[in-house]
Scaffold this motif. Sequence first.
Motif, PDB file in Angstrom:
ATOM      1  N   LEU A   1      47.737  83.058  72.183  1.00  0.00           N
ATOM      2  CA  LEU A   1      48.937  83.098  71.347  1.00  0.00           C
ATOM      3  C   LEU A   1      50.013  83.987  71.951  1.00  0.00           C
ATOM      4  CD1 LEU A   1      47.315  83.455  67.797  1.00  0.00           C
ATOM      5  CD2 LEU A   1      47.948  81.372  68.999  1.00  0.00           C
ATOM      6  N   ASN A   2      49.604  85.140  72.481  1.00  0.00           N
ATOM      7  CA  ASN A   2      50.585  86.117  72.957  1.00  0.00           C
ATOM      8  C   ASN A   2      51.475  85.575  74.077  1.00  0.00           C
ATOM      9  OD1 ASN A   2      49.465  87.976  71.182  1.00  0.00           O
ATOM     10  ND2 ASN A   2      48.082  88.820  72.714  1.00  0.00           N
ATOM     11  N   LEU A   3      50.859  84.985  75.087  1.00  0.00           N
ATOM     12  CA  LEU A   3      51.637  84.540  76.252  1.00  0.00           C
ATOM     13  C   LEU A   3      52.625  83.423  75.917  1.00  0.00           C
ATOM     14  CD1 LEU A   3      49.261  84.630  79.363  1.00  0.00           C
ATOM     15  CD2 LEU A   3      51.139  86.145  78.786  1.00  0.00           C
ATOM     16  N   PRO A   4      52.185  82.319  75.310  1.00  0.00           N
ATOM     17  CA  PRO A   4      53.167  81.252  75.047  1.00  0.00           C
ATOM     18  C   PRO A   4      54.231  81.637  74.030  1.00  0.00           C
ATOM     19  CG  PRO A   4      51.037  80.711  74.075  1.00  0.00           C
ATOM     20  CD  PRO A   4      50.822  81.910  74.946  1.00  0.00           C
ATOM     21  N   VAL A   5      53.884  82.465  73.043  1.00  0.00           N
ATOM     22  CA  VAL A   5      54.878  82.851  72.047  1.00  0.00           C
ATOM     23  C   VAL A   5      55.917  83.775  72.668  1.00  0.00           C
ATOM     24  CG1 VAL A   5      55.272  84.153  69.919  1.00  0.00           C
ATOM     25  CG2 VAL A   5      53.372  82.535  70.048  1.00  0.00           C
ATOM     26  N   GLU A   6      55.477  84.759  73.435  1.00  0.00           N
ATOM     27  CA  GLU A   6      56.398  85.752  73.985  1.00  0.00           C
ATOM     28  C   GLU A   6      57.164  85.251  75.209  1.00  0.00           C
ATOM     29  OE1 GLU A   6      56.728  89.370  72.629  1.00  0.00           O
ATOM     30  OE2 GLU A   6      56.418  87.757  71.192  1.00  0.00           O
ATOM     31  N   THR A   7      56.521  84.411  76.033  1.00  0.00           N
ATOM     32  CA  THR A   7      57.196  83.914  77.244  1.00  0.00           C
ATOM     33  C   THR A   7      57.882  82.573  77.016  1.00  0.00           C
ATOM     34  OG1 THR A   7      55.249  82.695  78.074  1.00  0.00           O
ATOM     35  CG2 THR A   7      55.435  85.037  78.660  1.00  0.00           C
ATOM     36  N   ARG A   8      57.524  81.890  75.909  1.00  0.00           N
ATOM     37  CA  ARG A   8      58.050  80.565  75.571  1.00  0.00           C
ATOM     38  C   ARG A   8      57.677  79.503  76.602  1.00  0.00           C
ATOM     39  NH1 ARG A   8      64.122  81.967  73.166  1.00  0.00           N
ATOM     40  NH2 ARG A   8      63.405  83.499  71.630  1.00  0.00           N
TER      41      ARG A   8
END
Length: 380
Positions: free
Chosen positions: A343-350
């Motif tokens: 969740l962290n990577l795709p949400v924060e990096t888009r």
Amino acid sequence: MEIKVYEGYDLEELIQKAKEELGDDIKILHYETVEEKKFFFFKGRKKYKLFVETVDDEELTEPVVKFEELLEKVEELIDRKIKTSLPKIAQNIASPENLPPHISLENGAGTAVFNEFTGDALHLLNQLVGKDVLPEVAKKLVKEGCGLDIDTNKWDLNTLTEKEALIKGIKRYIKFTGAFDKEDGKLKIFAFIGPTGVGKTTNLFKIASQLVIDKKKKVAVISTDTFKVGASHQARTYANILNIPFYSISESKKLRNTVEELKNFDFILIDTVGRSHYDYWRLGEIKEILSGLEEEINHVLTISCNYKNDDAFEVVHKYQTFFTIHSLFFTKIDETLKPGLLLNLPVETRLSVSYISTGQRVPEDLKVLTPEVTASYLLG
């Protein structure tokens, strides 16, 4: 014997009303809680139904329950229901072993970060943080599945299950590429990039196997990893099993010429050498080899799920300075109990996400990432 039903929003007041109308010698059969219909995004209030049995004169000689004793039992039932449906959040937060590394007890982040949530929403947030999801990411996703609770003026889930709420947030904030497949009739080129040891070669051939065996596509594999001992031999062995062309190339011009020869194929998968994200010189070498096809290549960044959050974000940041990332490919989900990176990577990096590797077997241990699959890995 007669049964009467009392409805209202306060259980204690209902009992008192029954006592006033029917006398102290009443028998409480049971009570139910009903949630009223929602109004727009506001969560409905909880309403109680109290079922009371009147006592005939002939039964008055039998011992009856004291009102105070009955009220205590009802309160015990309510407390028990609350404890079974909600975790001991305060206890969990106060325990250092339950905190992910980015939350500190000293600065109070563990107790104050979710103060606008209540009930099942708070439970879901606590679960996600326990799986190493960043608090701000967790809040953003969970809020998509919430409505405003009128009683507390805080956000609570308005979905039937916690998983449904999380899926709503994932659909809102994470992009999914779906399976790598040919749609427009053009040659598709995917280059697998990433640090050493994340499983680029193995997972490239999982994709190749699915494309060849399941989709009946024409696939060729090119390896630019001429540095690691045995890397080319391993890749060539996989290619021979699938009966597909394999090339080992270390020059940009030769790569361009080889791709031109394979223009009638459906897919070309390029395996690159694993390099530390801090080794700018070596990353530059990879970019140089691929430079002749820069506009045609879809760069797939492979990330191990057992990375710490800070390390994973650093990998993405450094690789993005050299390559345009098509999607994130997560590996080694079977080697961690806290897959918050999903969740962290795709949400924060888009950045979009594509696949997840679930083990070492080729081609079985591979899944296309979807909102449902992602939520399952976070909630079990």
